[in-house]
Design an enzyme around this catalytic site. Structure first.
Site, PDB file in Angstrom:
ATOM      1  N   CYS A  88       0.863  -1.183   0.000  1.00 23.72           N
ATOM      2  CA  CYS A  88       0.000   0.000   0.000  1.00 23.72           C
ATOM      3  C   CYS A  88       0.903   1.237   0.000  1.00 23.72           C
ATOM      4  O   CYS A  88       1.777   1.371   0.861  1.00 23.72           O
ATOM      5  CB  CYS A  88      -0.893  -0.018   1.234  1.00 23.72           C
ATOM      6  SG  CYS A  88      -1.888   1.469   1.431  1.00 23.72           S
ATOM      7  N   CYS A  91       0.235   3.288   3.477  1.00 20.78           N
ATOM      8  CA  CYS A  91       0.664   2.855   4.822  1.00 20.78           C
ATOM      9  C   CYS A  91       1.736   1.783   4.830  1.00 20.78           C
ATOM     10  O   CYS A  91       2.219   1.425   5.900  1.00 20.78           O
ATOM     11  CB  CYS A  91      -0.550   2.372   5.618  1.00 20.78           C
ATOM     12  SG  CYS A  91      -1.123   0.724   5.144  1.00 20.78           S
ATOM     13  N   CYS A 137      -7.469  -1.102   1.573  1.00 14.27           N
ATOM     14  CA  CYS A 137      -6.322  -1.630   2.318  1.00 14.27           C
ATOM     15  C   CYS A 137      -6.799  -2.136   3.681  1.00 14.27           C
ATOM     16  O   CYS A 137      -7.558  -1.455   4.367  1.00 14.27           O
ATOM     17  CB  CYS A 137      -5.269  -0.545   2.505  1.00 14.27           C
ATOM     18  SG  CYS A 137      -3.930  -1.039   3.615  1.00 14.27           S
ATOM     19  N   CYS A 140      -5.084   0.548   6.484  1.00  8.67           N
ATOM     20  CA  CYS A 140      -5.405   1.984   6.554  1.00  8.67           C
ATOM     21  C   CYS A 140      -6.746   2.323   5.897  1.00  8.67           C
ATOM     22  O   CYS A 140      -7.160   3.471   5.930  1.00  8.67           O
ATOM     23  CB  CYS A 140      -4.292   2.815   5.928  1.00  8.67           C
ATOM     24  SG  CYS A 140      -4.220   2.723   4.125  1.00  8.67           S
ATOM     25  N   HIS A 143      -8.794   3.420  -0.386  1.00  8.71           N
ATOM     26  CA  HIS A 143      -9.381   2.818  -1.584  1.00  8.71           C
ATOM     27  C   HIS A 143      -8.262   2.359  -2.520  1.00  8.71           C
ATOM     28  O   HIS A 143      -7.344   3.121  -2.832  1.00  8.71           O
ATOM     29  CB  HIS A 143     -10.252   3.866  -2.287  1.00  8.71           C
ATOM     30  CG  HIS A 143     -10.778   3.421  -3.616  1.00  8.71           C
ATOM     31  ND1 HIS A 143     -11.865   2.583  -3.737  1.00  8.71           N
ATOM     32  CD2 HIS A 143     -10.351   3.683  -4.880  1.00  8.71           C
ATOM     33  CE1 HIS A 143     -12.098   2.358  -5.024  1.00  8.71           C
ATOM     34  NE2 HIS A 143     -11.196   3.015  -5.745  1.00  8.71           N
ATOM     35  N   ARG A 158     -10.734 -10.961 -10.151  1.00 12.06           N
ATOM     36  CA  ARG A 158      -9.845  -9.952 -10.751  1.00 12.06           C
ATOM     37  C   ARG A 158      -9.829  -8.721  -9.860  1.00 12.06           C
ATOM     38  O   ARG A 158     -10.790  -7.950  -9.851  1.00 12.06           O
ATOM     39  CB  ARG A 158     -10.324  -9.579 -12.169  1.00 12.06           C
ATOM     40  CG  ARG A 158      -9.550  -8.406 -12.787  1.00 12.06           C
ATOM     41  CD  ARG A 158      -9.915  -8.215 -14.258  1.00 12.06           C
ATOM     42  NE  ARG A 158     -11.337  -7.946 -14.470  1.00 12.06           N
ATOM     43  CZ  ARG A 158     -11.866  -6.730 -14.610  1.00 12.06           C
ATOM     44  NH1 ARG A 158     -11.097  -5.662 -14.582  1.00 12.06           N
ATOM     45  NH2 ARG A 158     -13.172  -6.586 -14.791  1.00 12.06           N
ATOM     46  N   CYS A 160      -8.832  -5.367  -9.566  1.00 13.66           N
ATOM     47  CA  CYS A 160      -8.480  -4.326 -10.535  1.00 13.66           C
ATOM     48  C   CYS A 160      -8.025  -3.106  -9.732  1.00 13.66           C
ATOM     49  O   CYS A 160      -8.851  -2.416  -9.130  1.00 13.66           O
ATOM     50  CB  CYS A 160      -9.720  -4.035 -11.369  1.00 13.66           C
ATOM     51  SG  CYS A 160      -9.441  -2.851 -12.671  1.00 13.66           S
TER      52      CYS A 160
HETATM   53 FE    FE Z   1      -2.789   1.010   3.537  1.00 13.91          FE
END
Ligand code: FE
Length: 174
Positions: A88, A91, A137, A140, A143, A158, A160
């Site tokens: 991510c 984070c 995530c 955190c 999106h 999938r 995406c």
């Molecule tokens: Fe994160």
């Protein structure tokens, strides 16, 4: 001989300390203003968007916190097929292995599974006149993108994802 062993032990400690520092990605220059970034911490983060706005680059903030989408075929990872791990970008949470990435024609980096079930979270997304499943995530709650049921075996899923909210780390070469 005893003294030699002591010197050898000390040299080993220094060597391994040096290696562990070299592998510490939490102090990368791009994250120096982000006190929440960690490749190892699992603690859940509850940080306001006002706070994230002060920390994150604008493109990352717009997608991660305002649920934006980058244009297809523009992200930095949709064609990447190097071995490594995707984290991510907000984070540092480990999200996807390159082994789960597949060449999708959709124009975004696509994976058939997350690293672990808890690496990501899901939310129903009924915006834009569609019924989709949003992927966030697991640490955190930023999106990341959406997941669909048209992926390849073994999961037929999938994921995406938006490149801007991912950070790729190639496997170390030996
Ligand atoms: Fe994160």
């Amino acid at each position: 001989m005893h003294q030699f062993n002591s010197i050898l032990a000390l040299a080993s400690i220094l060597f391994f300390t040096e290696c562990s520092q070299a592998q510490n990605k939490d102090t990368m220059p791009e994250h120096k203003n982000n006190p929440y970034y960690s490749r190892t911490a699992k603690t859940h983060l509850a940080v306001t968007n006002d706070e994230w706005k002060k920390i994150l680059p604008k493109d990352v903030f717009n997608i991660a916190r305002l649920k934006g989408t980058e244009y297809a075929f523009t992200g930095k990872y949709y064609k990447t097929n190097t071995k490594g791990m995707y984290y991510c970008a907000v984070c540092g949470n480990a999200l996807f292995k390159s082994d789960a990435k597949f060449a999708s024609s959709c124009g975004w980096p696509s994976f058939f599974e997350s690293l672990e079930p808890g690496s990501v979270k899901y939310e129903a997304d009924n915006t834009h006149g569609m019924e989709r499943t949003e992927v966030l995530c697991g640490r955190c709650e930023s999106h990341l993108g959406h997941v669909f049921d048209d992926g390849p075996p073994p999961t037929n899923r999938r994921f995406c994802m938006n490149s801007a909210v991912l950070e790729f780390e190639p496997d170390a070469t030996k």
